[in-house]
Design a protein around this motif. Structure first.
Motif, mmCIF file in Angstrom:
data_model
loop_
_atom_site.group_PDB
_atom_site.id
_atom_site.type_symbol
_atom_site.label_atom_id
_atom_site.label_comp_id
_atom_site.label_asym_id
_atom_site.label_seq_id
_atom_site.Cartn_x
_atom_site.Cartn_y
_atom_site.Cartn_z
ATOM 1 N N TYR A 364 -103.622 29.370 -62.924
ATOM 2 C CA TYR A 364 -103.562 30.139 -65.002
ATOM 3 C C TYR A 364 -103.564 29.490 -66.009
ATOM 4 N N ASP A 365 -105.148 29.759 -66.876
ATOM 5 C CA ASP A 365 -105.534 29.292 -68.327
ATOM 6 C C ASP A 365 -105.592 30.382 -69.171
ATOM 7 N N PRO A 366 -104.714 30.824 -70.207
ATOM 8 C CA PRO A 366 -104.273 30.909 -71.404
ATOM 9 C C PRO A 366 -106.055 31.412 -72.327
ATOM 10 N N ASP A 367 -106.485 30.205 -71.943
ATOM 11 C CA ASP A 367 -107.895 30.194 -72.530
ATOM 12 C C ASP A 367 -109.383 30.176 -72.190
ATOM 13 N N VAL A 368 -109.233 30.883 -71.295
ATOM 14 C CA VAL A 368 -110.054 31.256 -69.454
ATOM 15 C C VAL A 368 -109.743 32.368 -69.599
ATOM 16 N N PRO A 369 -110.960 33.848 -69.870
ATOM 17 C CA PRO A 369 -110.807 34.757 -69.160
ATOM 18 C C PRO A 369 -110.765 34.528 -67.759
ATOM 19 N N ARG A 370 -110.249 35.966 -67.900
ATOM 20 C CA ARG A 370 -109.432 35.807 -65.721
ATOM 21 C C ARG A 370 -110.296 35.952 -64.610
ATOM 22 N N LEU A 371 -111.845 36.497 -65.090
ATOM 23 C CA LEU A 371 -112.870 36.161 -64.170
ATOM 24 C C LEU A 371 -113.532 34.960 -63.944
ATOM 25 N N GLU A 372 -113.146 33.933 -65.433
ATOM 26 C CA GLU A 372 -113.982 32.975 -65.012
ATOM 27 C C GLU A 372 -112.549 31.667 -64.598
ATOM 28 N N ALA A 373 -111.403 32.278 -64.397
ATOM 29 C CA ALA A 373 -110.423 31.086 -64.308
ATOM 30 C C ALA A 373 -110.882 29.857 -63.432
ATOM 31 N N PRO A 374 -110.616 28.403 -63.415
ATOM 32 C CA PRO A 374 -110.767 27.998 -62.881
ATOM 33 C C PRO A 374 -110.192 27.972 -60.854
ATOM 34 N N VAL A 375 -111.009 27.118 -60.358
ATOM 35 C CA VAL A 375 -110.688 27.787 -59.163
ATOM 36 C C VAL A 375 -110.534 25.886 -58.492
ATOM 37 N N ILE A 376 -109.456 25.634 -58.555
ATOM 38 C CA ILE A 376 -109.515 24.377 -57.794
ATOM 39 C C ILE A 376 -109.350 23.869 -56.952
ATOM 40 N N THR A 377 -109.900 22.378 -56.350
ATOM 41 C CA THR A 377 -109.573 21.936 -55.227
ATOM 42 C C THR A 377 -108.069 20.732 -54.979
ATOM 43 N N LEU A 378 -107.374 20.561 -53.999
ATOM 44 C CA LEU A 378 -106.056 19.692 -55.114
ATOM 45 C C LEU A 378 -106.527 18.092 -54.335
ATOM 46 N N ALA A 379 -107.356 18.350 -53.467
ATOM 47 C CA ALA A 379 -107.663 16.755 -53.264
ATOM 48 C C ALA A 379 -108.258 16.446 -54.743
ATOM 49 N N ALA A 380 -109.882 16.678 -54.662
ATOM 50 C CA ALA A 380 -110.997 16.831 -55.314
ATOM 51 C C ALA A 380 -110.401 16.237 -57.132
ATOM 52 N N ASP A 381 -109.113 16.975 -57.196
ATOM 53 C CA ASP A 381 -108.526 16.864 -58.241
ATOM 54 C C ASP A 381 -107.211 15.817 -59.088
ATOM 55 N N GLY A 382 -107.017 15.418 -57.724
ATOM 56 C CA GLY A 382 -105.877 14.188 -57.710
ATOM 57 C C GLY A 382 -104.407 14.948 -58.090
ATOM 58 N N LEU A 383 -104.616 16.120 -57.591
ATOM 59 C CA LEU A 383 -103.323 16.990 -58.211
ATOM 60 C C LEU A 383 -102.704 17.022 -56.580
ATOM 61 N N LYS A 384 -101.215 17.781 -57.042
ATOM 62 C CA LYS A 384 -100.552 17.901 -55.783
ATOM 63 C C LYS A 384 -99.767 19.148 -55.689
ATOM 64 N N ILE A 385 -99.196 20.391 -55.144
ATOM 65 C CA ILE A 385 -98.355 21.283 -55.333
ATOM 66 C C ILE A 385 -96.815 20.910 -55.411
ATOM 67 N N GLU A 386 -95.692 20.685 -56.546
ATOM 68 C CA GLU A 386 -95.160 19.984 -56.751
ATOM 69 C C GLU A 386 -93.102 21.306 -56.237
ATOM 70 N N LYS A 387 -93.939 22.750 -56.608
ATOM 71 C CA LYS A 387 -92.934 23.944 -55.908
ATOM 72 C C LYS A 387 -93.912 25.149 -55.171
ATOM 73 N N ALA A 388 -93.155 25.620 -54.365
ATOM 74 C CA ALA A 388 -93.739 27.378 -54.620
ATOM 75 C C ALA A 388 -92.627 27.946 -55.578
ATOM 76 N N LEU A 389 -93.158 28.849 -56.261
ATOM 77 C CA LEU A 389 -92.254 29.932 -57.108
ATOM 78 C C LEU A 389 -92.307 31.952 -56.776
ATOM 79 N N ARG A 390 -91.465 32.213 -57.024
ATOM 80 C CA ARG A 390 -91.010 33.579 -57.152
ATOM 81 C C ARG A 390 -91.805 34.144 -57.954
ATOM 82 N N ALA A 391 -92.715 35.078 -57.673
ATOM 83 C CA ALA A 391 -93.525 35.691 -58.463
ATOM 84 C C ALA A 391 -92.773 36.908 -59.355
#
Length: 415
Positions: A364-391
């Motif tokens: 989710y990035d409000p500054d980027v159009p939804r159809l151009e929203a970044p799709v990232i791979t966690l391994a490549a970006d050095g990130l991890k998931i902190e928690k799952a959220l309820r929609a």
């Protein structure tokens, strides 16, 4: 709350947001924590009147206001770094576009499979031979993909089905995931195909159950429950019209609601009496039903469905099958809304068997159009998931952007 500061006041350690279009700067996102003086100089070269400063996310406090100073000019190293950042940004954009093209191909293949499922189920009463032949072909193609791949990518399908077609989506989901689970259980190719065909038709008997029972969101009366519990037998009656339907697959249709402790139906069988292939389908069927209950307000995300199933169904479903399903789907299956270690929110789009902890996530990035929203791979970006959220807990603008699906469907692709 953010405060406006002059670009000349930006320091290393500040969490800021650039108030300018996404393509008008070289950074991957409009929000960033400034890491070095080179980034400071690049930010100050963007000709901005101000930037937003986030004190709660900054490691350095906002100093008392200072007299603005002239922004230092970029040196050659800065210009080279800025150019490399822009190239990396364009590479990421092209990578995201390529991922979307792959997703679109997968969604098209899924849609074609749903059409096939709808057709063969409508034919089972009038043209059973054709229906079974078509089902064999469909399951054979899916099984070849599942068995032939060194690694599979499990995709979330973005197109939700029509309410009245839920049976077809459910049948295809359960068939695909059951074949994947059978493969993880090291079953042979023929058994994987039998699981697939049995799972595809496991709920065929519901075509004979009145719609007012199937769609009732309040508690069923005892007679209604008893009628619904007949759908396995009703399914067998339909499948007996074809001599080509495998006997082993009929057992799946008959036993997919039996539990190991004897509390299931229709026969109240216990562990040793339940067919091994039916046990596989029973686990997947339970998972998909938790994701898609009759009352949509009670739907669980894939992550929460797996968690609830493992806690509440011990002793009823096979422990080995449940553990392998969780391993196969990943801790955060496609369709799960997650918060990342940098506090961004996204939805898991796909999971690669070779790197289960590093799914592909649409951000989710409000500054980027939804159809151009970044799709990232966690391994490549050095990130991890902190928690799952309820929609349901998401702010409306985030929910609309990520579009968590009421109908969570999956399809497979070779890595």
């Amino acid at each position: 709350m953010p405060v406006k500061i002059s670009p000349a006041d930006v320091k290393v350690g500040y969490a800021i947001k650039l108030p300018v279009g996404w393509m008008k700067h070289p950074f991957l996102t409009n929000k960033l924590v400034v890491e070095n003086q080179q980034q400071v100089r690049i930010i100050q070269s963007l000709d901005l009147d101000y930037v937003y400063f986030y004190p709660e996310r900054s490691s350095v406090p906002l100093d008392a206001p200072e007299e603005p100073s002239d922004c230092p000019a970029l040196d050659m190293a800065d210009i080279q770094a800025k150019t490399e950042m822009q190239h990396e940004k364009m590479r990421r954009i092209e990578q995201a576009k390529a991922q979307r093209r792959e997703l679109q191909k997968t969604e098209k293949a899924f849609a074609q499979s749903v059409v096939q499922v709808r057709q063969l189920m409508s034919q089972i009463g009038s043209r059973p031979l054709n229906a079974i032949q078509d089902a064999d072909m469909l399951v054979g193609q899916l099984a070849d993909t599942i068995l032939g791949a060194d690694a599979l990518v499990l995709h979330l399908i973005s197109q939700a089905g029509k309410e009245q077609e839920g049976l077809y989506y459910h049948a295809l989901n359960v068939s695909i995931l059951s074949m994947m689970l059978a493969k993880h259980l090291n079953l042979g190719a023929e058994q994987v195909r039998l699981v697939g065909i049995g799972a595809l038709f496991h709920d065929i008997g519901k075509l004979k159950v009145p719609a007012q029972i199937l769609r009732k969101t309040t508690e069923l009366t005892a007679p209604e429950q008893n009628f619904l519990k007949l759908h396995g037998k009703l399914g067998l009656d339909l499948l007996k019209l074809s001599e080509q339907f495998p006997e082993a697959a009929k057992t799946i249709v008959e036993q997919h609601h039996e539990y190991l402790d004897g509390s299931g139906y229709p026969a109240g069988l216990k562990a040793g009496q339940i067919d091994g292939l039916a046990r596989v389908v029973a686990v997947v069927n339970e998972f998909d039903n938790l994701c898609h209950p009759v009352d949509p307000t009670k739907a669980r995300s894939p992550h929460h469905a797996l968690s609830a199933m493992y806690k509440s169904m011990k002793g009823k479903l096979g422990d080995t099958e449940m553990k392998l399903l969780i391993k196969m789907m990943g801790i955060y299956p496609p369709g799960t809304v997650v918060q990342l270690s940098d506090q961004r929110i996204g939805i898991v789009l796909s999971v690669n068997e070779e790197a289960m902890l590093y799914p592909n996530i649409l951000i989710y990035d409000p500054d980027v159009p939804r159809l151009e929203a970044p799709v990232i791979t966690l391994a490549a970006d050095g990130l991890k998931i902190e928690k799952a959220l309820r929609a349901k807990s998401l702010p409306p603008e985030v929910y609309s952007y990520l579009n968590p699906r009421a109908q969570v469907s999956y399809y497979v692709q070779q890595k």
